[in-house]
Design an enzyme around this catalytic site. Structure first.
Site, PDB file in Angstrom:
ATOM      1  N   CYS A  78     -19.681 -23.423  19.763  1.00 32.34           N
ATOM      2  CA  CYS A  78     -19.655 -22.139  19.043  1.00 32.34           C
ATOM      3  C   CYS A  78     -21.009 -21.759  18.447  1.00 32.34           C
ATOM      4  O   CYS A  78     -21.250 -20.595  18.145  1.00 32.34           O
ATOM      5  CB  CYS A  78     -18.593 -22.165  17.953  1.00 32.34           C
ATOM      6  SG  CYS A  78     -16.938 -22.353  18.617  1.00 32.34           S
ATOM      7  N   HIS A  94     -20.305 -16.062  13.067  1.00 30.91           N
ATOM      8  CA  HIS A  94     -19.411 -16.553  14.129  1.00 30.91           C
ATOM      9  C   HIS A  94     -17.988 -16.156  13.761  1.00 30.91           C
ATOM     10  O   HIS A  94     -17.571 -16.270  12.609  1.00 30.91           O
ATOM     11  CB  HIS A  94     -19.535 -18.075  14.231  1.00 30.91           C
ATOM     12  CG  HIS A  94     -18.543 -18.676  15.161  1.00 30.91           C
ATOM     13  ND1 HIS A  94     -18.291 -18.162  16.412  1.00 30.91           N
ATOM     14  CD2 HIS A  94     -17.720 -19.754  15.021  1.00 30.91           C
ATOM     15  CE1 HIS A  94     -17.368 -18.894  17.008  1.00 30.91           C
ATOM     16  NE2 HIS A  94     -17.002 -19.863  16.176  1.00 30.91           N
ATOM     17  N   ASN A 109     -11.606 -16.107  18.734  1.00 30.30           N
ATOM     18  CA  ASN A 109     -12.794 -16.956  18.696  1.00 30.30           C
ATOM     19  C   ASN A 109     -13.308 -17.149  20.131  1.00 30.30           C
ATOM     20  O   ASN A 109     -12.722 -17.887  20.900  1.00 30.30           O
ATOM     21  CB  ASN A 109     -12.452 -18.307  18.055  1.00 30.30           C
ATOM     22  CG  ASN A 109     -13.660 -19.232  17.948  1.00 30.30           C
ATOM     23  OD1 ASN A 109     -14.711 -18.971  18.533  1.00 30.30           O
ATOM     24  ND2 ASN A 109     -13.493 -20.312  17.207  1.00 30.30           N
TER      25      ASN A 109
HETATM   26  O1  UT7 Z   1     -15.241 -22.144  16.200  1.00 28.79           O
HETATM   27  C1  UT7 Z   1     -15.351 -23.487  16.009  1.00 28.79           C
HETATM   28  C2  UT7 Z   1     -15.010 -23.851  14.650  1.00 28.79           C
HETATM   29  N1  UT7 Z   1     -13.606 -23.731  14.434  1.00 28.79           N
HETATM   30  C3  UT7 Z   1     -13.154 -23.266  13.301  1.00 28.79           C
HETATM   31  O2  UT7 Z   1     -13.950 -22.849  12.486  1.00 28.79           O
HETATM   32  C4  UT7 Z   1     -11.680 -23.326  13.030  1.00 28.79           C
HETATM   33  C5  UT7 Z   1     -11.479 -23.866  11.649  1.00 28.79           C
HETATM   34  N2  UT7 Z   1     -10.084 -23.982  11.256  1.00 28.79           N
HETATM   35  C6  UT7 Z   1      -9.277 -22.920  11.062  1.00 28.79           C
HETATM   36  O3  UT7 Z   1      -9.651 -21.794  11.323  1.00 28.79           O
HETATM   37  C7  UT7 Z   1      -7.925 -23.169  10.422  1.00 28.79           C
HETATM   38  O4  UT7 Z   1      -7.863 -24.497   9.958  1.00 28.79           O
HETATM   39  C8  UT7 Z   1      -6.724 -22.923  11.370  1.00 28.79           C
HETATM   40  C9  UT7 Z   1      -6.576 -21.422  11.632  1.00 28.79           C
HETATM   41  C10 UT7 Z   1      -6.945 -23.672  12.668  1.00 28.79           C
HETATM   42  C11 UT7 Z   1      -5.433 -23.416  10.741  1.00 28.79           C
HETATM   43  O5  UT7 Z   1      -5.256 -22.861   9.444  1.00 28.79           O
HETATM   44  P1  UT7 Z   1      -4.876 -23.815   8.204  1.00 28.79           P
HETATM   45  O6  UT7 Z   1      -4.630 -22.944   7.063  1.00 28.79           O
HETATM   46  O7  UT7 Z   1      -5.974 -24.837   8.098  1.00 28.79           O
HETATM   47  O8  UT7 Z   1      -3.509 -24.436   8.694  1.00 28.79           O
HETATM   48  P2  UT7 Z   1      -3.147 -25.969   8.923  1.00 28.79           P
HETATM   49  O9  UT7 Z   1      -3.852 -26.499  10.123  1.00 28.79           O
HETATM   50  O10 UT7 Z   1      -3.305 -26.695   7.645  1.00 28.79           O
HETATM   51  O11 UT7 Z   1      -1.605 -25.844   9.263  1.00 28.79           O
HETATM   52  C12 UT7 Z   1      -0.667 -25.353   8.314  1.00 28.79           C
HETATM   53  C13 UT7 Z   1       0.727 -25.434   8.938  1.00 28.79           C
HETATM   54  C14 UT7 Z   1       1.033 -26.785   9.574  1.00 28.79           C
HETATM   55  O12 UT7 Z   1       2.367 -27.090   9.309  1.00 28.79           O
HETATM   56  P3  UT7 Z   1       2.741 -28.150   8.138  1.00 28.79           P
HETATM   57  O13 UT7 Z   1       2.041 -29.409   8.536  1.00 28.79           O
HETATM   58  O14 UT7 Z   1       2.172 -27.536   6.887  1.00 28.79           O
HETATM   59  O15 UT7 Z   1       4.218 -28.181   8.195  1.00 28.79           O
HETATM   60  C15 UT7 Z   1       0.881 -26.504  11.056  1.00 28.79           C
HETATM   61  O16 UT7 Z   1       1.682 -27.337  11.857  1.00 28.79           O
HETATM   62  O17 UT7 Z   1       0.844 -24.446   9.989  1.00 28.79           O
HETATM   63  C16 UT7 Z   1       1.348 -25.077  11.170  1.00 28.79           C
HETATM   64  N3  UT7 Z   1       0.782 -24.386  12.319  1.00 28.79           N
HETATM   65  C17 UT7 Z   1       1.318 -23.259  12.838  1.00 28.79           C
HETATM   66  N4  UT7 Z   1       2.383 -22.541  12.503  1.00 28.79           N
HETATM   67  C18 UT7 Z   1       2.641 -21.444  13.220  1.00 28.79           C
HETATM   68  C19 UT7 Z   1      -0.335 -24.690  13.023  1.00 28.79           C
HETATM   69  N5  UT7 Z   1      -0.532 -23.792  13.987  1.00 28.79           N
HETATM   70  C20 UT7 Z   1       0.475 -22.890  13.900  1.00 28.79           C
HETATM   71  C21 UT7 Z   1       0.796 -21.717  14.614  1.00 28.79           C
HETATM   72  N6  UT7 Z   1       1.879 -21.034  14.232  1.00 28.79           N
HETATM   73  N7  UT7 Z   1       0.047 -21.269  15.640  1.00 28.79           N
END
Ligand code: UT7
Length: 323
Positions: free
Chosen positions: A113, A250, A280
């Site tokens: 990225c 980004h 992204n």
């Molecule tokens: O470009 C390269 C660099 N990449 C990035 O900068 C990405 C960085 N990370 C992010 O943007 C965020 O961490 C995400 C968008 C990937 C995720 O957001 P988050 O607020 O960090 O969510 P999380 O990973 O902590 O997940 C929260 C909950 C989890 O459930 P539990 O464990 O709380 O029960 C996940 O299983 O959301 C669940 N979850 C989803 N639910 C519905 C994960 N993906 C999904 C989904 N739909 N697609």
């Protein structure tokens, strides 16, 4: 002094748009979750047989047309991509051929990225060294090909697209009033491999593999690394946050973009956001966002742009550019 000025931009997005609702039919997710956690509403996905080189060629051609240049004017094609057409030759060489360029040199650069920021800094250095007069610097990706479409934690985030700039030598005074790349700052820390990687490759598995990401961990690093690397750019030039006309970050997550904007105390209206409509697109995201803002008239000649990115590696970087 020799400076590298962005004289034109271009971009290309595949025709097919995939909405959050469409993804919710395939994996256990919802439009509400995707919008709340990432800010993404839709993304573009390449057609079968449409390759990274095709996207890159169209974006680069648009930039060349915009600058009124022909194939003979270009002496470097530098393509940032993590999704090359083939393991070799470099996809940049295919783009060079597609554009009818037969002089100079062409190569791919891999910083995921952060690829476009790395490529911009690399081309800038070739230009400053006197080895290149005019470069095409491109970020292009078909991330849809390395996505595990059954993994809801990643398949809702990544997408396809391409953005390009023409970067050209210009004699300037050597002050921060100059046009061109004023400063760039690159970083890598390979210890975080396991937080964001692709589980395949020619040497390890002889397969292409799929993207794997510990999103929450990457998020924390992104917020911290981006805050520090934009600080470095300001410190190096003596410019203040209020001197920045446009933050062009980004486009990974609206919450990460907002966090960087808040740290710089930027007016949100001065932050270019395309993550909602592009998702992204990895190395393509910054030049895509730049081209959108140039074409809709927001970014004007003389404006100070702060570009930044963070991605797999980890890699991260920033560049301050007077457009
Ligand atoms: O470009 C390269 C660099 N990449 C990035 O900068 C990405 C960085 N990370 C992010 O943007 C965020 O961490 C995400 C968008 C990937 C995720 O957001 P988050 O607020 O960090 O969510 P999380 O990973 O902590 O997940 C929260 C909950 C989890 O459930 P539990 O464990 O709380 O029960 C996940 O299983 O959301 C669940 N979850 C989803 N639910 C519905 C994960 N993906 C999904 C989904 N739909 N697609």
């Amino acid at each position: 002094m020799r400076r590298s000025v962005i004289t034109a931009t271009g971009s290309y997005l595949p025709e097919r748009i995939v909405t959050n609702a469409e993804l919710a039919e395939k994996v256990d997710t919802s439009d509400e979750w995707i919008v709340a956690r990432s800010g993404i509403k839709q993304r573009h996905i390449a057609a079968d047989g449409e390759l990274t080189s095709d996207l890159a060629t169209k974006a680069a051609q648009a930039a060349m047309d915009s600058a009124g240049l022909t194939a003979d004017d270009i002496d470097l094609v530098l393509l940032a991509t993590a999704t090359p057409d083939e393991t070799f030759p470099a996809t940049a060489a295919t783009v060079q051929k597609n554009l009818g360029i037969t002089r100079g040199f062409a190569f791919d650069l891999q910083a995921v990225c952060t690829g476009f920021i790395y490529a911009l800094a690399t081309a800038d250095n070739f230009i400053k060294a006197g080895q290149v007069t005019r470069a095409l610097v491109i970020g292009a990706e078909t991330f849809s090909r390395i996505i595990d479409w059954e993994d809801r934690t990643t398949c809702v985030l990544f997408a396809d697209g391409a953005g390009a700039i023409v970067l050209e030598v210009s004699e300037q005074e050597g002050t921060n009033q100059d046009r061109g790349v004023l400063t760039s700052h690159l970083h890598a820390d390979g210890r975080h491999h396991d937080l964001l990687y692709v589980d395949g490759g020619p040497s390890s598995t002889q397969t292409t593999g799929y993207l794997r990401m510990a999103g929450r961990e990457v998020f924390k690093h992104a917020v911290n690394n981006l805050a520090s690397v934009v600080g470095e750019a300001l410190e190096a030039t003596g410019l203040e946050p209020h001197d920045i006309d446009w933050l062009i970050p980004h486009q990974a997550n609206k919450r990460i973009i907002d966090s960087t904007g808040r740290k710089l105390k930027m007016d949100p209206a001065k932050v270019v956001v395309t993550v909602d409509i592009h998702g992204n697109t990895s190395a393509a995201s910054v030049p895509l966002a730049l081209d959108v803002a140039v074409r809709d008239g927001r970014v004007k000649k003389g404006d100070v742009l702060l570009l930044e990115a963070m991605g797999g590696g980890f890699t991260w970087g920033s560049a301050l550019v007077r457009y």
